[in-house]
Design a protein around this motif. Sequence first.
Motif, PDB file in Angstrom:
ATOM      1  N   THR A 114      -8.811  -5.579   0.670  1.00  0.00           N
ATOM      2  CA  THR A 114      -7.480  -6.127   0.902  1.00  0.00           C
ATOM      3  C   THR A 114      -6.885  -6.669  -0.388  1.00  0.00           C
ATOM      4  N   LEU A 115      -7.720  -7.365  -1.174  1.00  0.00           N
ATOM      5  CA  LEU A 115      -7.243  -7.947  -2.426  1.00  0.00           C
ATOM      6  C   LEU A 115      -6.849  -6.864  -3.428  1.00  0.00           C
ATOM      7  N   ILE A 116      -7.665  -5.807  -3.549  1.00  0.00           N
ATOM      8  CA  ILE A 116      -7.335  -4.782  -4.536  1.00  0.00           C
ATOM      9  C   ILE A 116      -6.041  -4.069  -4.162  1.00  0.00           C
ATOM     10  N   LEU A 117      -5.751  -3.980  -2.875  1.00  0.00           N
ATOM     11  CA  LEU A 117      -4.497  -3.352  -2.455  1.00  0.00           C
ATOM     12  C   LEU A 117      -3.291  -4.213  -2.811  1.00  0.00           C
ATOM     13  N   THR A 118      -3.476  -5.540  -2.875  1.00  0.00           N
ATOM     14  CA  THR A 118      -2.354  -6.399  -3.269  1.00  0.00           C
ATOM     15  C   THR A 118      -2.022  -6.224  -4.747  1.00  0.00           C
ATOM     16  N   TYR A 119      -2.956  -5.638  -5.530  1.00  0.00           N
ATOM     17  CA  TYR A 119      -2.716  -5.412  -6.951  1.00  0.00           C
ATOM     18  C   TYR A 119      -2.016  -4.078  -7.203  1.00  0.00           C
ATOM     19  N   MET A 120      -1.677  -3.356  -6.145  1.00  0.00           N
ATOM     20  CA  MET A 120      -0.940  -2.108  -6.281  1.00  0.00           C
ATOM     21  C   MET A 120       0.522  -2.354  -5.919  1.00  0.00           C
ATOM     22  N   ARG A 121       1.385  -1.476  -6.395  1.00  0.00           N
ATOM     23  CA  ARG A 121       2.797  -1.611  -6.068  1.00  0.00           C
ATOM     24  C   ARG A 121       2.996  -1.496  -4.567  1.00  0.00           C
ATOM     25  N   ASN A 122       3.925  -2.272  -4.043  1.00  0.00           N
ATOM     26  CA  ASN A 122       4.111  -2.353  -2.595  1.00  0.00           C
ATOM     27  C   ASN A 122       4.987  -1.200  -2.086  1.00  0.00           C
ATOM     28  N   MET A 123       4.520   0.027  -2.342  1.00  0.00           N
ATOM     29  CA  MET A 123       5.250   1.204  -1.900  1.00  0.00           C
ATOM     30  C   MET A 123       4.900   1.516  -0.447  1.00  0.00           C
ATOM     31  N   ASP A 124       5.664   2.397   0.176  1.00  0.00           N
ATOM     32  CA  ASP A 124       5.457   2.707   1.588  1.00  0.00           C
ATOM     33  C   ASP A 124       4.042   3.189   1.859  1.00  0.00           C
ATOM     34  N   ARG A 125       3.533   4.081   1.012  1.00  0.00           N
ATOM     35  CA  ARG A 125       2.206   4.631   1.286  1.00  0.00           C
ATOM     36  C   ARG A 125       1.119   3.563   1.149  1.00  0.00           C
ATOM     37  N   ILE A 126       1.336   2.593   0.264  1.00  0.00           N
ATOM     38  CA  ILE A 126       0.363   1.510   0.116  1.00  0.00           C
ATOM     39  C   ILE A 126       0.396   0.621   1.352  1.00  0.00           C
ATOM     40  N   ARG A 127       1.605   0.293   1.830  1.00  0.00           N
ATOM     41  CA  ARG A 127       1.718  -0.544   3.031  1.00  0.00           C
ATOM     42  C   ARG A 127       1.096   0.147   4.234  1.00  0.00           C
ATOM     43  N   GLU A 128       1.319   1.455   4.376  1.00  0.00           N
ATOM     44  CA  GLU A 128       0.747   2.184   5.502  1.00  0.00           C
ATOM     45  C   GLU A 128      -0.775   2.189   5.430  1.00  0.00           C
ATOM     46  N   PHE A 129      -1.311   2.362   4.224  1.00  0.00           N
ATOM     47  CA  PHE A 129      -2.761   2.372   4.099  1.00  0.00           C
ATOM     48  C   PHE A 129      -3.351   0.991   4.368  1.00  0.00           C
ATOM     49  N   GLU A 164      -7.844   8.123  -1.934  1.00  0.00           N
ATOM     50  CA  GLU A 164      -7.253   9.135  -1.059  1.00  0.00           C
ATOM     51  C   GLU A 164      -6.147   8.531  -0.201  1.00  0.00           C
ATOM     52  N   GLY A 165      -6.405   7.355   0.375  1.00  0.00           N
ATOM     53  CA  GLY A 165      -5.438   6.737   1.274  1.00  0.00           C
ATOM     54  C   GLY A 165      -4.178   6.271   0.585  1.00  0.00           C
ATOM     55  N   THR A 166      -4.285   5.895  -0.692  1.00  0.00           N
ATOM     56  CA  THR A 166      -3.108   5.414  -1.440  1.00  0.00           C
ATOM     57  C   THR A 166      -2.502   6.505  -2.317  1.00  0.00           C
ATOM     58  N   GLU A 167      -3.080   7.703  -2.256  1.00  0.00           N
ATOM     59  CA  GLU A 167      -2.583   8.860  -3.015  1.00  0.00           C
ATOM     60  C   GLU A 167      -2.569   8.580  -4.509  1.00  0.00           C
ATOM     61  N   SER A 198      -5.133  10.358   7.130  1.00  0.00           N
ATOM     62  CA  SER A 198      -6.416  10.617   7.762  1.00  0.00           C
ATOM     63  C   SER A 198      -7.094   9.319   8.161  1.00  0.00           C
ATOM     64  N   VAL A 199      -8.129   9.453   9.014  1.00  0.00           N
ATOM     65  CA  VAL A 199      -8.858   8.281   9.479  1.00  0.00           C
ATOM     66  C   VAL A 199      -9.568   7.626   8.303  1.00  0.00           C
ATOM     67  N   VAL A 200      -9.496   6.304   8.221  1.00  0.00           N
ATOM     68  CA  VAL A 200     -10.140   5.577   7.127  1.00  0.00           C
ATOM     69  C   VAL A 200     -11.624   5.472   7.424  1.00  0.00           C
ATOM     70  N   ASP A 201     -12.447   5.921   6.499  1.00  0.00           N
ATOM     71  CA  ASP A 201     -13.899   5.947   6.679  1.00  0.00           C
ATOM     72  C   ASP A 201     -14.496   4.603   6.290  1.00  0.00           C
ATOM     73  N   ILE A 202     -15.003   3.866   7.274  1.00  0.00           N
ATOM     74  CA  ILE A 202     -15.660   2.572   7.045  1.00  0.00           C
ATOM     75  C   ILE A 202     -17.161   2.769   7.134  1.00  0.00           C
ATOM     76  N   ILE A 203     -17.876   2.215   6.162  1.00  0.00           N
ATOM     77  CA  ILE A 203     -19.333   2.366   6.080  1.00  0.00           C
ATOM     78  C   ILE A 203     -19.989   1.080   6.567  1.00  0.00           C
ATOM     79  N   GLU A 204     -21.004   1.216   7.408  1.00  0.00           N
ATOM     80  CA  GLU A 204     -21.786   0.056   7.843  1.00  0.00           C
ATOM     81  C   GLU A 204     -23.115   0.087   7.113  1.00  0.00           C
ATOM     82  N   ARG A 205     -23.420  -1.015   6.395  1.00  0.00           N
ATOM     83  CA  ARG A 205     -24.664  -1.072   5.633  1.00  0.00           C
ATOM     84  C   ARG A 205     -25.273  -2.456   5.762  1.00  0.00           C
TER      85      ARG A 205
END
Length: 256
Positions: free
Chosen positions: A75-90, A22-25, A2-9
Amino acid sequence: MSVVDIIERGGDLLVSSETIAEGTENQHKNVLQLIRTYRDDLEEFGRVESQTRPFDTAGGTQYREVFLLNEPQATLILTYMRNMDRIREFKKALVRAFFDMARRLTAVAVPQTLAEALELAAAEARQIEALEAKIAADAPKVEYIDTFVADEDLRILRNVAKSLGLKEDDLRNALVAHKWVYREETTRYSQKEQQKVPYVRYSAYADKRDYFRPVPNHDAPRFKGEVMHTLKVTPAGATAIARAARSWGLAGEVAA
C-alpha cells in the motif's frame, strides 16, 4: 485488470513486485528501483523479502530479483506512484485481494474468545494507524519524487515536435493556447549580459499531469525560490499530443 496474485507464506500474505509492475502497467525494473530507494520506509512495516526467479529469454534462462511485500508495504509503495487512474484501480484491486485471501484463511481459524477477537481488532487498528501516519509524514516526498516513468522513457518537447514534423515553438504555443501547459516568467540578473533577463518555466495543468513530468534541475538558478525544472513528455503524453495536434490543425506534416 487481471486477478491480483496474493501469496501466503507462513501465515503472512505477500504480493510480488512482478504483480505490482503488471497491475500498474510499469516496467518491473522501475518497481524494483522504487522499492530499493524506499526500502527503509517499507521495513518499518516488516522485513522486505526478496528472491531470485528464473525467466526465459531468446538467449536462454536468466534470473532476476523479485521483492515480496506485505499489505502495508504494498500500500505504501503505491502511494509513491503518480495517482493515475490505473494506479487507483490497482490499489482497489490489491486491497480486495488481500481482504479476500485473509477472509479465506481465517474462515477456519476465527478467534475463539472475545479477548482474542478484541486483540486481533486492536492489532489491525494499530497497523492501519501506523501506515496512515507514515503516508502523511511522507506526503511532501511523494509529491517530489519522480514517479514511475523511467528517465529514459521521458522525451523533451523538441524531440516530440520533431517526430511530428512540427516546430518546437509552434507545438509549445499550441499546448499553452489549449491549456495543457502554462508559462511562468520571472527575471534574474545575467553576469554575461550585465542586466536582468527573462527566465521562463513551463508546467502542466492539473488535468494533464499524466502527460508531462517536471524533472528537477538542481544545477540551474532557482525559479521564484523553487528548484527549476524541465517539463518533459511521458509516453502517454506523446501519444495524446500526436492525436491533439491533428485536431488543432498542426497535423500538416504529422505522420499518421
